[in-house]
Design a protein around this motif. Structure first.
Motif, PDB file in Angstrom:
ATOM      1  N   LYS A  61       0.485  -1.203   0.113  1.00  0.00           N
ATOM      2  CA  LYS A  61       0.336  -0.259   0.043  1.00  0.00           C
ATOM      3  C   LYS A  61       0.854   1.335  -0.288  1.00  0.00           C
ATOM      4  O   LYS A  61       0.590   2.214  -1.057  1.00  0.00           O
ATOM      5  N   PHE A  62       1.990   1.062   0.753  1.00  0.00           N
ATOM      6  CA  PHE A  62       2.583   2.520   0.378  1.00  0.00           C
ATOM      7  C   PHE A  62       4.186   2.754  -0.157  1.00  0.00           C
ATOM      8  O   PHE A  62       5.187   3.190  -0.031  1.00  0.00           O
ATOM      9  N   GLY A  63       4.584   0.914  -0.740  1.00  0.00           N
ATOM     10  CA  GLY A  63       5.304   1.372  -1.478  1.00  0.00           C
ATOM     11  C   GLY A  63       6.961   1.593  -0.917  1.00  0.00           C
ATOM     12  O   GLY A  63       7.892   2.195  -1.150  1.00  0.00           O
ATOM     13  N   VAL A  64       6.679   0.612   0.014  1.00  0.00           N
ATOM     14  CA  VAL A  64       8.135   0.577   0.552  1.00  0.00           C
ATOM     15  C   VAL A  64       8.775  -0.732   1.423  1.00  0.00           C
ATOM     16  O   VAL A  64       7.814  -0.986   1.431  1.00  0.00           O
ATOM     17  N   SER A  65       9.755  -1.216   1.586  1.00  0.00           N
ATOM     18  CA  SER A  65      10.275  -1.752   1.483  1.00  0.00           C
ATOM     19  C   SER A  65      10.490  -2.756   3.290  1.00  0.00           C
ATOM     20  O   SER A  65       9.710  -1.834   4.445  1.00  0.00           O
ATOM     21  N   THR A  66      10.350  -4.134   2.861  1.00  0.00           N
ATOM     22  CA  THR A  66      10.263  -4.524   4.573  1.00  0.00           C
ATOM     23  C   THR A  66      10.797  -3.746   5.328  1.00  0.00           C
ATOM     24  O   THR A  66      11.160  -3.431   6.612  1.00  0.00           O
ATOM     25  N   ASN A 111      13.465  -1.089   5.090  1.00  0.00           N
ATOM     26  CA  ASN A 111      13.121   0.310   6.112  1.00  0.00           C
ATOM     27  C   ASN A 111      11.778   0.593   6.965  1.00  0.00           C
ATOM     28  O   ASN A 111      11.310   0.909   7.141  1.00  0.00           O
ATOM     29  N   LEU A 112      10.513  -0.703   6.276  1.00  0.00           N
ATOM     30  CA  LEU A 112       9.199  -0.577   6.931  1.00  0.00           C
ATOM     31  C   LEU A 112       9.514  -0.547   8.316  1.00  0.00           C
ATOM     32  O   LEU A 112       9.878   0.438   9.081  1.00  0.00           O
ATOM     33  N   HIS A 113      10.608  -1.312   8.715  1.00  0.00           N
ATOM     34  CA  HIS A 113      10.988  -1.585  10.464  1.00  0.00           C
ATOM     35  C   HIS A 113      11.813  -0.529  10.630  1.00  0.00           C
ATOM     36  O   HIS A 113      11.933  -0.625  12.117  1.00  0.00           O
ATOM     37  N   ARG A 114      12.531  -0.440  10.099  1.00  0.00           N
ATOM     38  CA  ARG A 114      13.669   0.273  10.413  1.00  0.00           C
ATOM     39  C   ARG A 114      12.717   1.846  11.169  1.00  0.00           C
ATOM     40  O   ARG A 114      13.009   2.486  12.402  1.00  0.00           O
ATOM     41  N   ASN A 115      12.047   2.340   9.965  1.00  0.00           N
ATOM     42  CA  ASN A 115      11.663   3.974  10.370  1.00  0.00           C
ATOM     43  C   ASN A 115      10.462   3.732  11.522  1.00  0.00           C
ATOM     44  O   ASN A 115      10.055   4.719  11.853  1.00  0.00           O
ATOM     45  N   PHE A 116      10.053   2.705  10.922  1.00  0.00           N
ATOM     46  CA  PHE A 116       8.956   2.676  11.889  1.00  0.00           C
ATOM     47  C   PHE A 116       9.292   2.226  13.713  1.00  0.00           C
ATOM     48  O   PHE A 116       8.691   3.235  14.682  1.00  0.00           O
ATOM     49  N   LYS A 117      10.345   1.965  13.819  1.00  0.00           N
ATOM     50  CA  LYS A 117      11.030   1.646  15.283  1.00  0.00           C
ATOM     51  C   LYS A 117      11.693   2.661  15.923  1.00  0.00           C
ATOM     52  O   LYS A 117      12.040   3.174  17.058  1.00  0.00           O
ATOM     53  N   LYS A 118      11.879   3.641  14.487  1.00  0.00           N
ATOM     54  CA  LYS A 118      12.948   5.000  14.972  1.00  0.00           C
ATOM     55  C   LYS A 118      11.640   6.212  15.211  1.00  0.00           C
ATOM     56  O   LYS A 118      12.021   7.316  16.588  1.00  0.00           O
ATOM     57  N   VAL A 119      10.517   6.119  15.114  1.00  0.00           N
ATOM     58  CA  VAL A 119       9.151   7.033  15.652  1.00  0.00           C
ATOM     59  C   VAL A 119       8.595   6.293  16.428  1.00  0.00           C
ATOM     60  O   VAL A 119       8.167   7.385  17.468  1.00  0.00           O
ATOM     61  N   PHE A 120       8.230   4.778  16.309  1.00  0.00           N
ATOM     62  CA  PHE A 120       7.072   4.693  17.556  1.00  0.00           C
ATOM     63  C   PHE A 120       7.989   3.944  18.566  1.00  0.00           C
ATOM     64  O   PHE A 120       7.299   3.531  19.325  1.00  0.00           O
ATOM     65  N   GLY A 121       9.134   3.234  18.087  1.00  0.00           N
ATOM     66  CA  GLY A 121      10.410   2.320  19.411  1.00  0.00           C
ATOM     67  C   GLY A 121      10.096   1.007  18.883  1.00  0.00           C
ATOM     68  O   GLY A 121       9.881   0.309  20.052  1.00  0.00           O
ATOM     69  N   THR A 122       8.831   0.641  18.473  1.00  0.00           N
ATOM     70  CA  THR A 122       8.471  -0.840  17.959  1.00  0.00           C
ATOM     71  C   THR A 122       8.174  -1.643  16.895  1.00  0.00           C
ATOM     72  O   THR A 122       8.610  -0.362  15.371  1.00  0.00           O
TER      73      THR A 122
END
Length: 328
Positions: free
Chosen positions: A248-253, A255-266
């Motif tokens: 849906k968001f055109g992001v690699s797995t 990058n999704l895990h790395r950047n999501f964890k940077k913002v939300f810590g999990t």
């Protein structure tokens, strides 16, 4: 749009209260608290800066106009922690934090180089506590090492962290707003309870600063992660796969895990799990819905699934929580 300055020094809080007086002519206020009402609109604003290196602002308000609180800039090195009970939207380019409908608990931390002006949407009930902490005193209060604090203090990275509001912090916020209704002891209670909440929060986020790779994110990636968060929260009753998000968001797995964890810590998976539990906690506390119906609405396979995971998270069962609340 009305402009009201957020305080950063005693002189400015006086000006803030004087400015508010124009909209609430019958307000009662002193150098620490402002209580005003004008028709359906009201504001309760507490401000406490007697503890060196700490500035505590406590807001409860509802206004039929959009209100813009400008966060005054400072040469000193601060971090800002906001405990918000409303849905928030951060625009890192415009440097604004927009506060919308009530009912979404969240804690946000950001560094002073990326300070955010607060936009309060009209006709919304708002509860927010904003605490600014000088890095000089943070060395004494934080559980982080001096090396970690040195890196955070000197970094040019944009730091915007989002965290869930755990029950200890929720209870602290309830007490903070309650003590604003009294006069005797309000300053001491407000400062001590704010310190307690900050301590809980700094312990909660300690692992997010173990390495500089855990924080700092571009505006584009930040906005993308916020959009993904909103997508995950849109309907907690359905199960969302990682492949659904990446497609849906055109992001690699990765990058999704790395950047999501940077913002939300999990991870996204753990974020959904914790969000379901937090929503269950709020529904048990604020509604009379049967536990089986809450479980169904939040995507638990059955009521016992909710009970087991809830007890692991909060050390209390849903039934025990309801019983405890009913006896308060």
């Amino acid at each position: 749009m009305e402009h009201i300055l957020l305080p950063s020094r005693d002189g400015h809080i006086r000006k803030t209260f004087e400015h508010l007086k124009k909209y609430y002519p019958d307000a009662v206020y002193n150098k620490f608290k402002f209580n005003g009402k004008n028709g359906e609109d009201f504001i309760h604003f507490g401000y406490y800066d007697l503890l060196p290196g700490f500035q505590i602002s406590i807001f409860k308000t509802s206004n039929n106009k959009k209100v813009y609180y400008e966060e005054l800039k400072s040469e000193q090195n601060w971090i800002i922690i906001k405990f918000v009970r409303n849905k928030t939207i951060i625009d890192p380019i415009k440097k604004t934090l927009t506060i919308n409908e009530f009912g979404s608990d969240e804690v946000i931390l950001y560094n002073k180089d990326h300070s955010l002006d607060t936009v309060i949407s009209p006709n919304q009930y708002i509860e927010m506590i904003s605490i600014k902490i000088n890095f000089e005193v943070l060395y004494d209060y934080s559980t982080l090492t001096n090396k970690q604090l040195d890196e955070i203090s000197s970094t040019n990275k944009k730091i915007i962290l989002h965290e869930r509001m755990v029950p200890k912090i929720k209870a602290g916020i309830d007490e903070l707003f309650k003590c604003q209704e009294i006069d005797e002891g309000v300053i001491g209670y407000s400062i001590s309870k704010s310190l307690e909440m900050v301590t809980h929060f700094l312990i909660q986020i300690k692992n997010r600063f173990t390495t500089s790779e855990n924080y700092g994110i571009s505006d584009y990636n930040y906005n993308q992660m916020i959009a993904i968060r909103d997508f995950l929260l849109e309907d907690l009753s359905i199960n969302i796969e990682i492949s659904d998000i990446t497609k849906k968001f055109g992001v690699s797995t990765a990058n999704l895990h790395r950047n999501f964890k940077k913002v939300f810590g999990t991870s996204p998976h753990k974020f959904i799990k914790k969000s379901r539990l937090d929503n269950a906690f709020n529904m048990l506390k604020n509604t009379d819905l049967p536990i089986v119906e809450i479980a169904d609405q939040l995507g638990f396979t059955h009521a016992s699934h909710l009970t087991n995971t809830f007890k692991k998270e909060f050390a209390i069962t849903p039934k025990q929580l309801r019983k405890k609340i009913n006896h308060l």
